[in-house]
Scaffold this motif. Sequence first.
Motif, mmCIF file in Angstrom:
data_model
loop_
_atom_site.group_PDB
_atom_site.id
_atom_site.type_symbol
_atom_site.label_atom_id
_atom_site.label_comp_id
_atom_site.label_asym_id
_atom_site.label_seq_id
_atom_site.Cartn_x
_atom_site.Cartn_y
_atom_site.Cartn_z
ATOM 1 N N LEU A 133 94.852 -27.702 -1.130
ATOM 2 C CA LEU A 133 94.365 -27.572 0.739
ATOM 3 C C LEU A 133 94.105 -29.626 1.207
ATOM 4 N N SER A 134 95.043 -29.946 1.690
ATOM 5 C CA SER A 134 95.010 -30.878 2.524
ATOM 6 C C SER A 134 93.676 -31.381 2.993
ATOM 7 N N ASN A 135 93.240 -30.635 3.797
ATOM 8 C CA ASN A 135 91.595 -30.645 5.268
ATOM 9 C C ASN A 135 91.304 -28.873 4.641
ATOM 10 N N THR A 136 90.323 -29.115 3.824
ATOM 11 C CA THR A 136 89.205 -28.432 3.769
ATOM 12 C C THR A 136 88.778 -27.444 4.615
ATOM 13 N N ARG A 137 87.426 -28.578 5.483
ATOM 14 C CA ARG A 137 87.005 -28.733 6.686
ATOM 15 C C ARG A 137 88.307 -27.845 7.764
ATOM 16 N N GLU A 138 89.286 -27.911 8.325
ATOM 17 C CA GLU A 138 89.554 -27.617 9.045
ATOM 18 C C GLU A 138 90.128 -26.088 9.216
ATOM 19 N N GLN A 139 90.675 -25.807 7.391
ATOM 20 C CA GLN A 139 90.880 -24.667 6.910
ATOM 21 C C GLN A 139 89.582 -23.735 7.345
ATOM 22 N N ILE A 140 88.569 -24.226 6.959
ATOM 23 C CA ILE A 140 87.134 -22.985 6.902
ATOM 24 C C ILE A 140 87.080 -22.771 8.525
ATOM 25 N N GLN A 141 87.105 -23.838 9.021
ATOM 26 C CA GLN A 141 87.242 -24.173 10.782
ATOM 27 C C GLN A 141 87.843 -23.067 11.664
ATOM 28 N N ALA A 142 89.074 -22.814 10.963
ATOM 29 C CA ALA A 142 90.267 -22.005 11.229
ATOM 30 C C ALA A 142 89.875 -20.357 10.937
ATOM 31 N N TYR A 143 89.610 -20.205 10.141
ATOM 32 C CA TYR A 143 88.613 -18.481 9.682
ATOM 33 C C TYR A 143 88.359 -18.448 10.213
ATOM 34 N N VAL A 144 86.593 -19.393 10.600
ATOM 35 C CA VAL A 144 85.337 -18.649 11.355
ATOM 36 C C VAL A 144 85.490 -18.606 12.318
ATOM 37 N N PHE A 145 87.322 -19.621 13.374
ATOM 38 C CA PHE A 145 87.121 -18.951 14.631
ATOM 39 C C PHE A 145 88.126 -17.398 14.590
ATOM 40 N N MET A 177 88.455 -19.202 0.563
ATOM 41 C CA MET A 177 88.348 -19.530 0.243
ATOM 42 C C MET A 177 88.163 -19.818 -1.111
ATOM 43 N N THR A 178 88.068 -18.776 -2.023
ATOM 44 C CA THR A 178 87.674 -18.469 -3.264
ATOM 45 C C THR A 178 89.619 -19.177 -4.290
#
Length: 284
Positions: free
Chosen positions: A90-102, A136-137
Amino acid sequence: MGQVFCCIQVDQSKVAMTEKFGRFNDVLEPGCHCLPWIFGYKVAGHLSLRVQKLDVRCETKTKDNVFVTVIASVQYRAILKKAVDAFYKLSNTREQIQAYVFDVIRSSVPKMNLDEFFEQKNDVARAVEEELEKVMTNYGFEIVQTLIVDIEPVETVKRAMNEINAAARMRVATNDKAEAEKILQIKRAEGEAEAKYLSGLGIARQRQAIVDGLRDSVLAFSDNVPGTTAREVMDMVLVTQYFDTMKEIGASSKSSAVFIPHGPGAVRDVAEEIRNGLLQAQAL
């Protein structure tokens, strides 16, 4: 200085990724390590193993067409055994998590009314956590916990909800107040009825005592003074009571009682009227 002697330090709760001529080589855990840079080794970067928190603000719409802003708090950390995946995939973990939360929130909340969303926010948080854990695992991260920390409807809806709540509470308070007044009036009426009943018993006993006293006085006077009739004794008793009453009235400066007609001779007329009334009642 450490690089001059080919030594590096890795801090606690971190790991270092080393590469050799641009290719991944090893994961260095906390401590001091020898890294001969002259042979093409270098530190590509560090990865924190601490629990991190990400607050995500997501605007969505409920089933009853109310726009709300949902604030989800995601706690996550990198898995030591999958540190390579966490660092390189992952290049940006926070953006990836945010996308799945959305994605999860905007697919779950529109199926609920606003009130249902407030009641079932833990179910939404659980759905977000399960989706993030599953995805994310594979990237080397563990989702520790996911919380829906706040639900913010638009200001007009919030004001309307407060007014509805205030009106409902006012209605309950009004009903309780009416019930209290009803109980108070019932108790007051019961008290007045009991007081009047007891007062009537007192008046009846008082009059009975007066009658018994008058009877005893008449009998005693007739026995002690031969030749007197009951009528003469009653006239004398009434005159005596008349003078006693006038004495009590005269002793009070604020008395407003007036006798019409006024005079000792009026007592005989009153006695005559009482006697005539009793005789007429017996005749009927």
